[in-house]
Write an enzyme that holds these catalytic residues in place. Sequence first.
Site, PDB file in Angstrom:
ATOM      1  N   ASP A 137     -15.108  17.443 -10.096  1.00 51.66           N
ATOM      2  CA  ASP A 137     -13.818  17.809 -10.682  1.00 51.66           C
ATOM      3  C   ASP A 137     -13.031  16.521 -10.940  1.00 51.66           C
ATOM      4  O   ASP A 137     -13.001  15.636 -10.087  1.00 51.66           O
ATOM      5  CB  ASP A 137     -13.057  18.727  -9.727  1.00 51.66           C
ATOM      6  CG  ASP A 137     -11.867  19.392 -10.389  1.00 51.66           C
ATOM      7  OD1 ASP A 137     -10.961  18.665 -10.844  1.00 51.66           O
ATOM      8  OD2 ASP A 137     -11.832  20.630 -10.438  1.00 51.66           O
ATOM      9  N   ASN A 179     -11.232  31.086 -10.067  1.00 51.38           N
ATOM     10  CA  ASN A 179      -9.976  31.557 -10.646  1.00 51.38           C
ATOM     11  C   ASN A 179     -10.313  32.452 -11.834  1.00 51.38           C
ATOM     12  O   ASN A 179     -11.159  32.094 -12.654  1.00 51.38           O
ATOM     13  CB  ASN A 179      -9.123  30.378 -11.102  1.00 51.38           C
ATOM     14  CG  ASN A 179      -8.768  29.450  -9.960  1.00 51.38           C
ATOM     15  OD1 ASN A 179      -8.616  29.882  -8.824  1.00 51.38           O
ATOM     16  ND2 ASN A 179      -8.649  28.169 -10.251  1.00 51.38           N
ATOM     17  N   GLN A 239      -6.672  30.513 -13.744  1.00 52.36           N
ATOM     18  CA  GLN A 239      -7.756  29.948 -14.548  1.00 52.36           C
ATOM     19  C   GLN A 239      -7.165  29.128 -15.697  1.00 52.36           C
ATOM     20  O   GLN A 239      -6.296  29.603 -16.421  1.00 52.36           O
ATOM     21  CB  GLN A 239      -8.655  31.064 -15.092  1.00 52.36           C
ATOM     22  CG  GLN A 239      -9.898  30.557 -15.778  1.00 52.36           C
ATOM     23  CD  GLN A 239     -10.871  31.667 -16.153  1.00 52.36           C
ATOM     24  OE1 GLN A 239     -10.603  32.850 -15.948  1.00 52.36           O
ATOM     25  NE2 GLN A 239     -11.993  31.285 -16.715  1.00 52.36           N
ATOM     26  N   VAL A 292      -9.468  26.808 -17.643  1.00 47.97           N
ATOM     27  CA  VAL A 292     -10.543  26.692 -18.630  1.00 47.97           C
ATOM     28  C   VAL A 292     -11.253  28.035 -18.672  1.00 47.97           C
ATOM     29  O   VAL A 292     -11.779  28.499 -17.657  1.00 47.97           O
ATOM     30  CB  VAL A 292     -11.533  25.562 -18.263  1.00 47.97           C
ATOM     31  CG1 VAL A 292     -12.676  25.505 -19.275  1.00 47.97           C
ATOM     32  CG2 VAL A 292     -10.819  24.221 -18.172  1.00 47.97           C
ATOM     33  N   HIS A 334     -16.366  29.271 -13.847  1.00 52.03           N
ATOM     34  CA  HIS A 334     -16.863  28.165 -13.022  1.00 52.03           C
ATOM     35  C   HIS A 334     -16.478  28.417 -11.575  1.00 52.03           C
ATOM     36  O   HIS A 334     -15.507  29.096 -11.287  1.00 52.03           O
ATOM     37  CB  HIS A 334     -16.335  26.813 -13.509  1.00 52.03           C
ATOM     38  CG  HIS A 334     -14.857  26.720 -13.649  1.00 52.03           C
ATOM     39  ND1 HIS A 334     -14.142  27.359 -14.649  1.00 52.03           N
ATOM     40  CD2 HIS A 334     -13.917  26.081 -12.897  1.00 52.03           C
ATOM     41  CE1 HIS A 334     -12.859  27.102 -14.530  1.00 52.03           C
ATOM     42  NE2 HIS A 334     -12.686  26.336 -13.462  1.00 52.03           N
ATOM     43  N   ILE A 335     -17.298  27.871 -10.687  1.00 52.19           N
ATOM     44  CA  ILE A 335     -17.082  28.017  -9.241  1.00 52.19           C
ATOM     45  C   ILE A 335     -16.696  26.652  -8.695  1.00 52.19           C
ATOM     46  O   ILE A 335     -17.407  25.658  -8.903  1.00 52.19           O
ATOM     47  CB  ILE A 335     -18.352  28.515  -8.539  1.00 52.19           C
ATOM     48  CG1 ILE A 335     -18.836  29.842  -9.133  1.00 52.19           C
ATOM     49  CG2 ILE A 335     -18.107  28.661  -7.029  1.00 52.19           C
ATOM     50  CD1 ILE A 335     -20.231  30.257  -8.650  1.00 52.19           C
ATOM     51  N   HIS A 336     -15.583  26.614  -7.985  1.00 49.23           N
ATOM     52  CA  HIS A 336     -15.165  25.395  -7.292  1.00 49.23           C
ATOM     53  C   HIS A 336     -15.831  25.372  -5.915  1.00 49.23           C
ATOM     54  O   HIS A 336     -15.789  26.359  -5.194  1.00 49.23           O
ATOM     55  CB  HIS A 336     -13.644  25.380  -7.062  1.00 49.23           C
ATOM     56  CG  HIS A 336     -12.833  25.325  -8.319  1.00 49.23           C
ATOM     57  ND1 HIS A 336     -12.252  24.169  -8.767  1.00 49.23           N
ATOM     58  CD2 HIS A 336     -12.505  26.299  -9.199  1.00 49.23           C
ATOM     59  CE1 HIS A 336     -11.588  24.430  -9.879  1.00 49.23           C
ATOM     60  NE2 HIS A 336     -11.721  25.715 -10.165  1.00 49.23           N
TER      61      HIS A 336
END
Length: 107
Positions: A33, A88, A95, A97, A101-103
């Site tokens: 990130d 998110n 969210q 973007v 996606h997974i953080h």
Amino acid sequence: MSTEEKSVFSKIIDREIPAEIIYEDDKCIVINDINPKARVHLLLIPKKPIATLFDLKPGDKDCMGHMMLLLPQLAQSQGLDGFKTQINTGESGGQEVFHIHIHLLGN
């Protein structure tokens, strides 16, 4: 975002913009990130552009399952013995973007 407009993550996947790639296979890409919230802050991004969790289809379960199984492997490769995940969903869910996606976060 129009269906013609690519997300920043699609541009990273297509190598149109640079990113620090940690891992890649045929289903997903993993990057650092650019605004980390922890010592380790990775983003797991499916190569298929799915906007949000609300947009998942039954055919996406293999890719999403693959990414879930990849999370602990990535965490261990980064020297973590514990970690948090976050997805998110939607603007009111934080969210930014609209490409799912997974953080993965850990200290």
